[in-house]
Design an enzyme around this catalytic site. Structure first.
Site, PDB file in Angstrom:
ATOM      1  N   GLY A 114      25.786  21.647  29.322  1.00  0.00           N
ATOM      2  CA  GLY A 114      26.291  20.297  29.177  1.00  0.00           C
ATOM      3  C   GLY A 114      26.626  20.012  27.723  1.00  0.00           C
ATOM      4  CB  CYS A 115      29.026  17.695  26.144  1.00  0.00           C
ATOM      5  SG  CYS A 115      28.775  16.210  27.140  1.00  0.00           S
ATOM      6  CE1 TYR A 116      25.974  12.315  24.653  1.00  0.00           C
ATOM      7  CE2 TYR A 116      26.086  12.452  27.047  1.00  0.00           C
ATOM      8  CZ  TYR A 116      26.379  11.785  25.873  1.00  0.00           C
ATOM      9  OH  TYR A 116      27.069  10.594  25.910  1.00  0.00           O
TER      10      TYR A 116
END
Length: 314
Positions: free
Chosen positions: A115-117
């Site tokens: 995921g990006c976060y």
């Protein structure tokens, strides 16, 4: 040698970004389904099993359904959903995460795209846990802001559609503290307590800042900003897509924009704080559609197919 690629969900935000990044690559050929065929289980299954590598850009349940359709033992899969990020039998697709991770991706037939976060959080925290600077039992907080493209089609429509004028300039969300990224961040950082994740979205399309505050006095071993910075520099020495800003650079900064690395597959890590003080702000800057999504998928594709890792990303 030509490799056949099928992007299941190529009409979505991540799928479109991946296809754009793969455009013009002569060593790749693509299987594409029309709108009617995408809804035909038989046609979809045929495409899933005909490809050398499949990239799933689907909601979690649809991704699981797609994986169940794959009978061919030779098909390699990159899943961009959260369905398999902490699942047994799947390799976590963050090549820079730890020594040996890149090699594990190369050898794997099932890779879960991060995921990006979590990419920002893990880039900052995982090396410090591994070195014992942050103990695995320490309660951790991560604050972050992303462009609205990270929310997919519905959020893009909110900020770009007919009622865009009503969209707020900034909004906190995930207020129930049950965000789907929490297990991924906790597990792959080597932590034993769930991360307290405080995400937010801003009224801009893409780019993100992920921040982890540290109270040095709360750490069991006395440490310093120099030690923390040095551990990150050592962890990413020689890496192409993850860099650590110098302490001199961060000390001269008066601000940081989340859009600073848009359009790249890069992530820049910063260690902010007074060298004589007791507090540190660990901050990661990345493009949520780049290193946080499509760029990472292309990087993993290159590794899994035995291609030059940075092809299409520089």
């Amino acid at each position: 040698m030509t490799h056949t690629i099928f992007i299941d969900g190529e009409a979505g935000t991540t799928g479109l970004e991946i296809r754009e990044r793969l455009k013009g690559r002569g060593e790749l050929s693509f299987i594409s389904l029309g709108e009617a065929d995408r809804k035909d289980p038989a046609k979809r299954k045929e495409a899933l099993n005909a490809a050398d590598l499949v990239i799933l850009c689907l909601p979690d349940d649809a991704a699981r359904e797609a994986v169940a359709m794959i009978d061919s033992p030779t098909v390699k899969v990159i899943d961009a959903s959260t369905a398999y990020r902490v699942a047994s039998g799947w390799t976590y697709g963050f090549a820079e995460l730890r020594p040996g991770q890149r090699e594990a991706i190369v050898e794997s037939k099932r890779v879960s795209n991060p995921g990006c976060y979590p990419t920002g959080f893990l880039g900052l925290v995982a090396p410090l846990v591994r070195e014992g600077i942050i103990p695995g039992f320490l309660p951790m907080t991560v604050n972050a802001v992303s462009g609205y493209s990270g929310g997919g089609k519905s959020m893009i429509a909110e900020f770009e559609g007919p009622d865009a004028a009503k969209a707020p300039p900034y909004r906190a969300y995930g207020l129930g503290l049950k965000h789907k990224h929490v297990p991924e961040m906790t597990r792959h950082a080597g932590l034993t307590r769930d991360v307290l994740f405080a995400p937010s979205v801003g009224a801009y399309r893409q780019g993100m800042i992920v921040e982890v505050p540290l109270q040095l006095a709360a750490l069991p071993s006395r440490t310093s900003i120099e030690v923390i910075h040095g551990a990150l520099v050592e962890a990413y020495e020689g890496e192409r897509f993850v860099e650590v800003a110098s302490l001199e650079e961060t000390e001269a900064m008066t601000g940081l924009t989340p859009e600073g690395l848009n359009g790249t597959n890069s992530m820049r890590l910063h260690v902010f704080g007074d060298r004589e003080g007791e507090q540190v702000r660990l901050v990661a800057l990345l493009d949520n559609l780049g290193k946080g999504a499509s760029g990472a998928a292309v990087q993993n594709l290159n590794l899994m197919l035995g291609l030059y890792e940075a092809t299409g990303l520089e």
